[in-house]
Enzyme design. Structure first.
Site, short mmCIF file in Angstrom:
data_model
loop_
_atom_site.label_atom_id
_atom_site.label_comp_id
_atom_site.label_asym_id
_atom_site.label_seq_id
_atom_site.Cartn_x
_atom_site.Cartn_y
_atom_site.Cartn_z
N HIS A 82 1.27 -4.87 17.30
CA HIS A 82 1.45 -4.55 18.73
C HIS A 82 2.11 -5.71 19.48
O HIS A 82 2.00 -6.87 19.09
CB HIS A 82 0.13 -4.11 19.39
CG HIS A 82 -0.89 -5.18 19.63
ND1 HIS A 82 -2.25 -4.94 19.65
CD2 HIS A 82 -0.77 -6.51 19.90
CE1 HIS A 82 -2.90 -6.04 19.92
NE2 HIS A 82 -2.03 -7.01 20.07
N ASN B 145 -1.75 -5.70 13.93
CA ASN B 145 -1.24 -4.33 13.69
C ASN B 145 0.19 -4.16 14.21
O ASN B 145 0.70 -3.05 14.27
CB ASN B 145 -2.17 -3.29 14.34
CG ASN B 145 -2.20 -3.40 15.86
OD1 ASN B 145 -1.52 -4.25 16.44
ND2 ASN B 145 -2.97 -2.55 16.51
N ASP C 120 -0.27 -7.80 30.34
CA ASP C 120 -1.35 -6.80 30.27
C ASP C 120 -2.65 -7.31 30.88
O ASP C 120 -2.77 -8.50 31.19
CB ASP C 120 -1.57 -6.36 28.81
CG ASP C 120 -1.49 -7.51 27.81
OD1 ASP C 120 -1.66 -8.66 28.24
OD2 ASP C 120 -1.23 -7.25 26.64
N GLU D 250 0.26 -0.29 21.30
CA GLU D 250 -0.33 -0.13 19.98
C GLU D 250 0.58 0.73 19.10
O GLU D 250 1.50 1.40 19.61
CB GLU D 250 -1.71 0.52 20.13
CG GLU D 250 -2.70 -0.30 20.97
CD GLU D 250 -3.27 -1.53 20.25
OE1 GLU D 250 -2.61 -2.06 19.34
OE2 GLU D 250 -4.36 -1.98 20.64
C1 F6R Z 1 -1.78 -10.68 25.12
C2 F6R Z 1 -1.07 -9.63 24.40
C3 F6R Z 1 -1.31 -9.38 22.94
C4 F6R Z 1 -1.44 -10.66 22.11
C5 F6R Z 1 -1.72 -10.32 20.66
C6 F6R Z 1 -1.93 -11.56 19.83
O1 F6R Z 1 -1.39 -10.69 26.48
O2 F6R Z 1 -0.31 -8.93 24.99
O3 F6R Z 1 -0.25 -8.60 22.43
O4 F6R Z 1 -0.27 -11.41 22.23
O5 F6R Z 1 -2.85 -9.51 20.57
O6 F6R Z 1 -3.09 -12.22 20.26
P1 F6R Z 1 -3.45 -13.68 19.75
O7 F6R Z 1 -2.39 -14.57 20.26
O8 F6R Z 1 -4.79 -13.98 20.39
O9 F6R Z 1 -3.51 -13.62 18.27
#
Ligand code: F6R
Length: 240
Positions: free
Chosen positions: A137, A135, A67, A142
């Site tokens: 995701h 959450n 992303d 989401e």
């Molecule tokens: C990042 C992504 C997100 C993160 C998730 C967890 O490229 O796609 O899904 O993996 O938000 O983020 P952290 O690792 O910072 O807790």
């Protein structure tokens, strides 16, 4: 899903890195799916260390990131492009044109989503690295995202913006939108390694593993994939 719980984040990172390193050493043209955020940082540090010490080569490896924020230039320190260059790509021998990250400043975002999706369709990701949002995701898919989604433009959840505000000077600076691979793209990977650490992930991890397969917790779809490794520290596993 195979769940492994480690004493420390360092151990979890090392074990995940070892899987990738072994794969790349055996398959010089490996295709890797990569994530940003805190979860894979230790893994990237291990890949860099191994590259420097043992010479594992990324010359023919190709990568696809999950992303990118919409509206941040590549030079913005919080863009995922910048993150990947700083935390991995600048320190290994991967050619720039083997790196794929959605372009969050493309003039036509819908066309960019389509372009990225077409690029993805031409390759099969061997190993996809994932983090998980509090959450539930994966990527920026989401809660409520259809399981058959492909690369798309997404409005970020307020929870996600709050979680990511720690990287910005204020919540107002956190982008409101992103481009993300869809759940269908993620599920097309041959192998998936999901990394989670800390108590803030414990509920999402519980729901992902023990709960129903439900679009309200996007990561729960991983229960239906045939090759998923879930690497947790004790805190992230504390509700299991
Ligand atoms: C990042 C992504 C997100 C993160 C998730 C967890 O490229 O796609 O899904 O993996 O938000 O983020 P952290 O690792 O910072 O807790």
């Amino acid at each position: 899903m195979e769940v492994r719980v480690f004493d420390t984040y360092e151990e979890l990172s090392r074990e995940a890195a070892n899987i990738i390193i072994a794969h790349v050493r055996q398959n010089s043209t490996a295709v890797l799916g990569l994530a940003t955020g805190s979860s894979p940082l230790g893994l990237y540090r291990e890949l860099i260390r191994d590259h420097k010490e043992n010479g594992t080569s990324y010359q023919n490896v190709m990568t696809f990131n999950l992303d990118e924020y919409v509206g941040l230039e590549k030079t913005h320190p919080q863009s995922y492009y910048y993150f990947m260059m700083e935390n991995l790509f600048n320190h290994i021998n991967i050619p720039l044109d083997h790196i794929n990250i959605p372009n969050g400043t493309a003039k036509d975002i819908a066309a960019e989503c389509q372009r990225y999706n077409e690029q993805l369709a031409q390759h099969t990701i061997d190993i996809q690295i994932l983090g998980i949002g509090a959450n539930g995701h994966i990527g920026f898919n989401e809660p409520g995202t259809p399981f058959d989604s492909t690369t798309h433009f997404v409005k970020l959840d307020e929870k996600t913006r709050q979680d990511n505000a720690r990287f910005f000077s204020s919540i107002d600076e956190v982008p409101t939108h992103a481009i993300t691979m869809g759940i269908q793209n993620i599920m097309a990977a041959k192998k998936i390694i999901l990394l989670a650490s800390g108590t803030s992930k414990a509920d999402a991890i519980y729901g992902m593993i023990k709960g129903p397969v439900d679009p309200q917790l996007p990561a729960s779809i991983l229960q239906t994939h045939s090759d998923v490794l879930v690497f947790l520290d004790k805190e992230a596993a504390s509700k299991l």
